[in-house]
Design a protein around this motif. Structure first.
Motif, PDB file in Angstrom:
ATOM      1  N   MET A  35      38.833  55.969 -38.329  1.00  0.00           N
ATOM      2  CA  MET A  35      38.279  54.704 -37.849  1.00  0.00           C
ATOM      3  C   MET A  35      36.827  54.593 -38.257  1.00  0.00           C
ATOM      4  SD  MET A  35      38.980  53.183 -34.118  1.00  0.00           S
ATOM      5  CE  MET A  35      37.441  53.604 -33.388  1.00  0.00           C
ATOM      6  N   LEU A  36      36.157  55.754 -38.106  1.00  0.00           N
ATOM      7  CA  LEU A  36      34.737  55.810 -38.464  1.00  0.00           C
ATOM      8  C   LEU A  36      34.564  55.454 -39.928  1.00  0.00           C
ATOM      9  CD1 LEU A  36      32.628  56.644 -36.379  1.00  0.00           C
ATOM     10  CD2 LEU A  36      32.344  58.756 -37.654  1.00  0.00           C
ATOM     11  N   THR A  37      35.424  56.050 -40.682  1.00  0.00           N
ATOM     12  CA  THR A  37      35.373  55.769 -42.112  1.00  0.00           C
ATOM     13  C   THR A  37      35.610  54.290 -42.333  1.00  0.00           C
ATOM     14  OG1 THR A  37      36.450  57.893 -42.319  1.00  0.00           O
ATOM     15  CG2 THR A  37      36.224  56.603 -44.328  1.00  0.00           C
ATOM     16  N   HIS A  38      36.625  53.816 -41.566  1.00  0.00           N
ATOM     17  CA  HIS A  38      36.966  52.395 -41.666  1.00  0.00           C
ATOM     18  C   HIS A  38      35.783  51.547 -41.238  1.00  0.00           C
ATOM     19  CE1 HIS A  38      39.590  48.950 -41.696  1.00  0.00           C
ATOM     20  NE2 HIS A  38      39.144  48.605 -40.500  1.00  0.00           N
ATOM     21  N   THR A  39      35.233  51.950 -40.063  1.00  0.00           N
ATOM     22  CA  THR A  39      34.094  51.207 -39.522  1.00  0.00           C
ATOM     23  C   THR A  39      32.921  51.267 -40.480  1.00  0.00           C
ATOM     24  OG1 THR A  39      34.856  51.928 -37.376  1.00  0.00           O
ATOM     25  CG2 THR A  39      32.693  50.908 -37.444  1.00  0.00           C
ATOM     26  N   MET A  40      32.752  52.475 -41.046  1.00  0.00           N
ATOM     27  CA  MET A  40      31.658  52.639 -42.009  1.00  0.00           C
ATOM     28  C   MET A  40      31.826  51.650 -43.141  1.00  0.00           C
ATOM     29  SD  MET A  40      29.241  55.076 -41.773  1.00  0.00           S
ATOM     30  CE  MET A  40      29.069  55.963 -43.332  1.00  0.00           C
ATOM     31  N   ALA A  41      33.088  51.612 -43.581  1.00  0.00           N
ATOM     32  CA  ALA A  41      33.380  50.697 -44.683  1.00  0.00           C
ATOM     33  C   ALA A  41      33.121  49.270 -44.223  1.00  0.00           C
ATOM     34  CB  ALA A  41      34.827  50.853 -45.121  1.00  0.00           C
ATOM     35  N   GLN A  42      33.596  49.040 -42.968  1.00  0.00           N
ATOM     36  CA  GLN A  42      33.411  47.702 -42.377  1.00  0.00           C
ATOM     37  C   GLN A  42      31.919  47.385 -42.282  1.00  0.00           C
ATOM     38  OE1 GLN A  42      36.012  45.777 -41.006  1.00  0.00           O
ATOM     39  NE2 GLN A  42      34.570  44.139 -40.611  1.00  0.00           N
ATOM     40  N   LEU A  43      31.211  48.396 -41.743  1.00  0.00           N
ATOM     41  CA  LEU A  43      29.768  48.231 -41.576  1.00  0.00           C
ATOM     42  C   LEU A  43      29.098  47.978 -42.916  1.00  0.00           C
ATOM     43  CD1 LEU A  43      28.668  50.802 -38.899  1.00  0.00           C
ATOM     44  CD2 LEU A  43      28.242  48.357 -38.907  1.00  0.00           C
ATOM     45  N   GLU A  44      29.587  48.738 -43.846  1.00  0.00           N
ATOM     46  CA  GLU A  44      29.007  48.575 -45.174  1.00  0.00           C
ATOM     47  C   GLU A  44      29.252  47.149 -45.661  1.00  0.00           C
ATOM     48  OE1 GLU A  44      29.650  51.496 -48.709  1.00  0.00           O
ATOM     49  OE2 GLU A  44      29.268  52.596 -46.857  1.00  0.00           O
ATOM     50  N   ARG A  45      30.548  46.729 -45.383  1.00  0.00           N
ATOM     51  CA  ARG A  45      30.867  45.350 -45.764  1.00  0.00           C
ATOM     52  C   ARG A  45      29.986  44.379 -44.990  1.00  0.00           C
ATOM     53  NH1 ARG A  45      36.141  46.751 -45.517  1.00  0.00           N
ATOM     54  NH2 ARG A  45      36.618  45.570 -43.647  1.00  0.00           N
ATOM     55  N   ASP A  46      29.919  44.644 -43.650  1.00  0.00           N
ATOM     56  CA  ASP A  46      29.112  43.771 -42.799  1.00  0.00           C
ATOM     57  C   ASP A  46      27.669  43.774 -43.248  1.00  0.00           C
ATOM     58  OD1 ASP A  46      31.346  43.281 -41.444  1.00  0.00           O
ATOM     59  OD2 ASP A  46      30.735  44.192 -39.534  1.00  0.00           O
TER      60      ASP A  46
END
Lengths: 838, 120
Positions: free
Chosen positions: A278-289
């Motif tokens: 999830m963190l990785t996902h969130t990181m990716a999300q965050l990165e996207r965000d």
């Protein structure tokens, strides 16, 4: 067997030890019994030997006895009897011995008993008779008897029995020996067997014990090794409830617990893993965000200086890019509250040019969240998009700032997947961000406009500034002038601030009080200064009161010191141009001399009027006496002339009355009744009294009262006098046409207009019209006549009622008098009214 | 025959009143000033006094007050003759005890009417 296995380990070990000891004891017992058997056999053999010995002895005894007897018999010597006697004694002993030795064998005892009996018989029947025969010298009988073999039969029997006993004994001994041998052999075998058994058993027990201990321990060890190598949850079979069993149970529990932990750990691990994912996902999300934010930030920053249309285009493009929509439009709320398309992608021309958009746009305006709409099967009915793309999903995003919706963005995309929730969320954030930018830009546009205005204003201000500069110079000059005027005037002028301090004072003001012009006095100090100098010291209080009040008032101050002086005070509030109250202006005028003249004038008029009345009274009196016939009859012509004299006298008297009226009114001594007066009704009554005289002259007389007039507070007689005077004048000075009277009222005033079509008054006469005795001198006025006091009295009465009177006139056209009186609204406000009453 | 005293400094007015009252059946006595008027009242004890206000030495109000100060003349009818026709003056007179008023320039017939009324 389970209970056995459940036994404690030490008990097991003790059991095995005990078993071995038991087996050893058994072996010992066997060997002991074997020894015992051997011992018994030896004893038996000894008994047998003794038996054989005793049997041999017995036989010996028997032989001795027989031999002895036989010897005796043969020899007849007594000496031969001795063996007999010894045998006789000894054989019983041997028999007893034998009986004792074989006391346990009844058959032998029986035999022995038979032997004893036979021996007895032998002794008694053979031996003793033979002895007796020898003794009786019957030696041949004795030898015959010996030869008869009687004794030998018995002896044979005895010998057989003894042989039997011996044989039995011998057999018994042989049997015993065989038995002992067997027993010994058996014993040895048993002992050996027991020993062997003990060895075997102990070996087996030891092995079993060792096995019972080592096997579970090995199992545990294996399990431990398994656990050690990660085989959690490994269960050891619990064979027994002994220590090892308990250990196994504990181990199992431990293993279980380990397994649980391992399970938990693995669950945690999984969770961690999931979290990591999830963190990785969130990181990716965050990165996207973050990327989006950065882009938005750049976007926002680039927006600031831009204009609304390009901002709208960029905003829409960004929203389209962010949502993956292909078409869309941005509608902004304009000042009239209509949504108007500002930017669009893929809209038809007609849709883009619509003066305002409604429908879902309008709905989204008040919606809290973006409005998602789906058109199944691409069934978007409205011909909004001219693109060939089958739009299946529309999203209406309200763009809101500070609780106010600024715009609505519509985004459309093809199917089948709708707008992802995440995108919608992101779009909401973007909309919020964009809203701020939009609001800023809108504000900026307004600001720009304002700035332009400001620049215009600045130029204007510069102009104005120059003007102001000019104006200031002018004002300065004016002020200097004013100051010069102020100083040069004979009147004392003082401007008092709201806080009661003199702001602007001329020297004359102080000089009027006999004070030094340099003095800076407060109002209180001024009061103290003037108090002792006043004729009526109490007046100082009201004087100071007046200076501090913000109402217009006048009065007269009489000073006794340092010389008699009368000052006229005028106070009025001063306002700035913007209506702000600045303070009060005081104007003090030295009216000492005027007051004196006035006093003299009043006295003069009073005297004159009195002196005039006296002769008038005489004239009228005498004329009336003649007319009344008190002094004799008179002719008609005389009567006519005297009548004229009488009337002229009355007119003259009226003139004097008017004169006194004017004088009294001017001195404030007129008495005005105070009551509510229906001025409209009065006006109508007065007009009626003039209607006849007007009609006589062919004049019209119209009166109009507009609406219901409020009452006037005052003296009805005096108000009647005012109306009467004005109407009288109008009728008097109008040759043709008519008189129009109008009454109206506003919130606080009643207005009466008296307009005639009379001769009119020339402009140069108008200002003096209300002066006493002022008469416009011409042919007509001379014809009409009058006291020249009517208008002065009228004005005085009107002003005493707090009203005004004005005149407009044009020669040949007519004259209009306008009288106003304050309306009485039920609140008693006598302030404007009547000094005479106070 | 009712006796009327007229206190009036102007002889013409006094004469007119005298003629008119005499013609109407009154006995008329004349006093030229206030002092004389008071004396005449005491001496002749008139039924009514016509009293001028504006007189030298002692004006009509003073005479009126003096008369009212004496109990025997407290109820004596006194009609004031004055040039001042204003209410205030009339009120002044009534306050001092005047019975009635006649404003100059008066008609002699009016004086007779007022005197007759005052004596009724």
């Amino acid at each position: 067997m389970q209970w056995l296995r459940n036994l404690p380990l030490h008990f097991k070990i003790a059991s095995v030890g005990g078993l071995v000891i038991l087996l050893m004891l058994l072996a010992l017992t066997f060997s002991t019994s074997s020894v015992n058997a051997l011992t018994a056999s030896q004893k038996e053999q000894q008994v047998t030997v003794e038996v054989v010995h005793h049997i041999e002895q017995l036989l010996t005894d028997l032989v001795d006895m027989e031999t002895g007897v036989r010897g005796y018999v043969i020899a007849g010597n007594r000496e031969f009897l001795e063996p007999f006697e010894v045998g006789m004694m000894q054989h019983s002993e041997h028999l007893t011995q034998l009986e004792e030795l074989m006391s346990d064998d009844s058959s032998q005892l029986d035999r022995l008993a038979r032997i004893r009996t036979l021996i007895g018989r032998w002794h008694d029947e053979v031996l003793l008779p033979e002895i007796a025969l020898v003794e009786g010298q019957q030696k041949e009988a004795a030898v015959a008897m010996v030869q008869s073999k009687a004794g030998k039969a018995i002896m044979d029997q005895i010998r057989s029995l003894i042989g039997e006993v011996n044989a039995v004994k011998q057999r018994q001994a042989a049997d015993l020996a065989a038995q002992v041998t067997r027993t010994a052999e058996q014993s040895r075998n048993r002992t050996f067997g027991a020993a062997l058994g003990a060895v075997l058993l102990s070996t087996l027990a030891a092995y079993a014990l060792a096995r019972s201990i080592t096997r579970p321990i090995l199992g545990l060890m294996d399990a431990a090794e398994q656990v050690a190598t990660g085989g959690a949850g490994y269960q050891v079979p619990v064979g027994a409830q002994d220590e090892v069993g308990r250990l196994a149970t504990a181990f199992n529990r431990m293993s279980d617990s380990l397994m649980h932990q391992q399970v938990e750990m693995s669950a945690q691990n999984e969770e961690l893993h999931a979290q990591q994912e999830m963190l990785t996902h969130t990181m990716a999300q965050l990165e996207r965000d973050s990327d989006r934010l950065r882009r938005l930030n750049q976007f926002s920053r680039s927006m600031v200086s831009t204009d609304i249309p390009s901002l709208s285009r960029r905003l829409l493009a960004d929203l389209l890019a962010a949502s993956g929509a292909q078409v869309g439009a941005l509608a902004l709320l304009d000042s009239t509250g209509d949504l108007k398309i500002q930017a669009q992608v893929g809209l038809t021309e007609a849709a883009a040019a619509a003066p305002r958009v409604t429908g879902l746009f309008q709905e989204a305006l008040t919606a809290d969240e973006p409005l998602a709409v789906t058109y199944p099967n691409g069934a978007l009915l409205r011909p909004v998009y001219h693109t060939d793309l089958p739009v299946e999903h529309e999203l209406y995003v309200p763009i809101r700032f500070g609780g106010e919706t600024l715009a609505v963005a519509a985004l459309g995309r093809t199917g089948p997947a709708p707008f992802p929730q995440e995108d919608i969320h992101w779009l909401t954030i973007m909309a919020a961000q964009a809203a701020a930018t939009l609001s800023n830009t809108l504000g900026y546009e307004k600001l720009s406009e304002a700035f332009t205005d400001l620049q215009d204003s600045a130029a204007h201000i510069e102009e104005l500034s120059a003007q102001i500069e000019e104006e200031r110079d002018r004002v300065r000059a004016q002020r200097d002038n004013l100051r010069a005027i102020l100083q040069s005037t004979s009147e004392g002028v003082c401007l008092v601030s709201l806080s009661g301090l003199p702001i602007l004072v001329n020297d004359q003001f102080w000089h009027l009080f006999g004070a030094d012009s340099r003095q800076e006095l407060t109002m209180d100090e001024l009061g103290e200064l003037i108090r002792p100098r006043l004729k009526h010291p109490k007046a100082a209080g009201s004087f100071i009161q007046a200076m501090l009040s913000q109402t217009t008032s006048t009065d007269v101050l009489e000073f006794a010191e340092p010389e008699y002086r009368v000052l006229h005070r005028f106070t009025t509030p001063v306002f700035a141009e913007d209506g702000k109250l600045l303070g009060s202006l005081f104007v003090l005028r030295d009216v000492t001399r005027e007051a004196e003249i006035d006093r003299m004038k009043t006295e003069f008029i009073s005297t004159v009027s009195h002196e005039l009345r006296t002769p008038l009274t005489a004239i009228r009196g005498y004329v009336d006496l003649i007319l009344d016939g008190d002094v004799g009859p008179i002719s008609d012509e005389q009567r006519e002339f005297l009548d004229l004299v009488s009337r002229s006298t009355v007119r003259l008297a009226n003139l004097i009355n008017d004169l006194l009226d004017v004088e009294k009114i001017e001195q404030g001594r007129i008495h005005i009744r105070q009551e509510e007066v229906n001025a409209a009704a009065l006006l109508r009554d007065v007009v009626e009294t003039f209607r006849v005289s007007a009609a006589d002259k062919g004049l019209t007389c119209d009166v109009t009262v507009e609406g219901a007039l409020p009452p006037v507070y005052g003296d009805p007689d005096r108000i009647t006098q005012v109306f009467s005077n004005l109407l009288s004048n109008a009728v008097k000075y109008t040759k043709a046409g008519g008189i129009t009277i109008r009454a109206a009222a506003d919130a606080d005033r009643l207005t009466f207009t008296f307009a005639d079509t009379g001769i009119g008054v020339a402009p140069d006469h108008l200002p003096s019209l209300f002066e006493k005795f002022y008469r416009v001198d011409n042919q007509y006025t001379r014809e009409v006549g009058g006291t020249g006091l009517g208008l002065a009295i009228t004005k005085a009465i009107v002003e005493h009622h707090g009203g005004t009177i004005e005149v407009q006139s044009e020669v040949g056209t007519g004259t209009t008098f306008v009288v106003t009186l304050p309306a009485h609204r039920g609140i008693t406000s006598p302030s404007a009214g009547n000094p005479a009453h106070s | 025959m009712p006796k009327v005293l007229i206190v009036e400094d102007d002889p013409q007015i006094a004469r007119i009143v005298q003629i008119k009252l005499t013609n109407n059946g009154f006995t008329v006595i004349h006093a030229p000033d206030g002092g004389a008027g008071l004396a005449a009242v005491r001496e002749h004890r008139p039924d009514l006094v016509l009293l001028d206000v504006m007189m030298p030495v002692m004006d009509g109000y003073q005479v009126l007050r003096s008369l009212r100060a004496e109990p025997e003349f407290a109820k004596l009818p006194v009609i004031m003759l004055t040039a001042k026709g204003q209410e205030r003056d009339i009120l002044h007179g009534f306050k001092d005890g005047a019975t009635d008023y006649v404003v100059k320039p008066f008609s002699p017939a009016e004086v007779v009417a007022r005197v007759q009324r005052a004596l009724r």
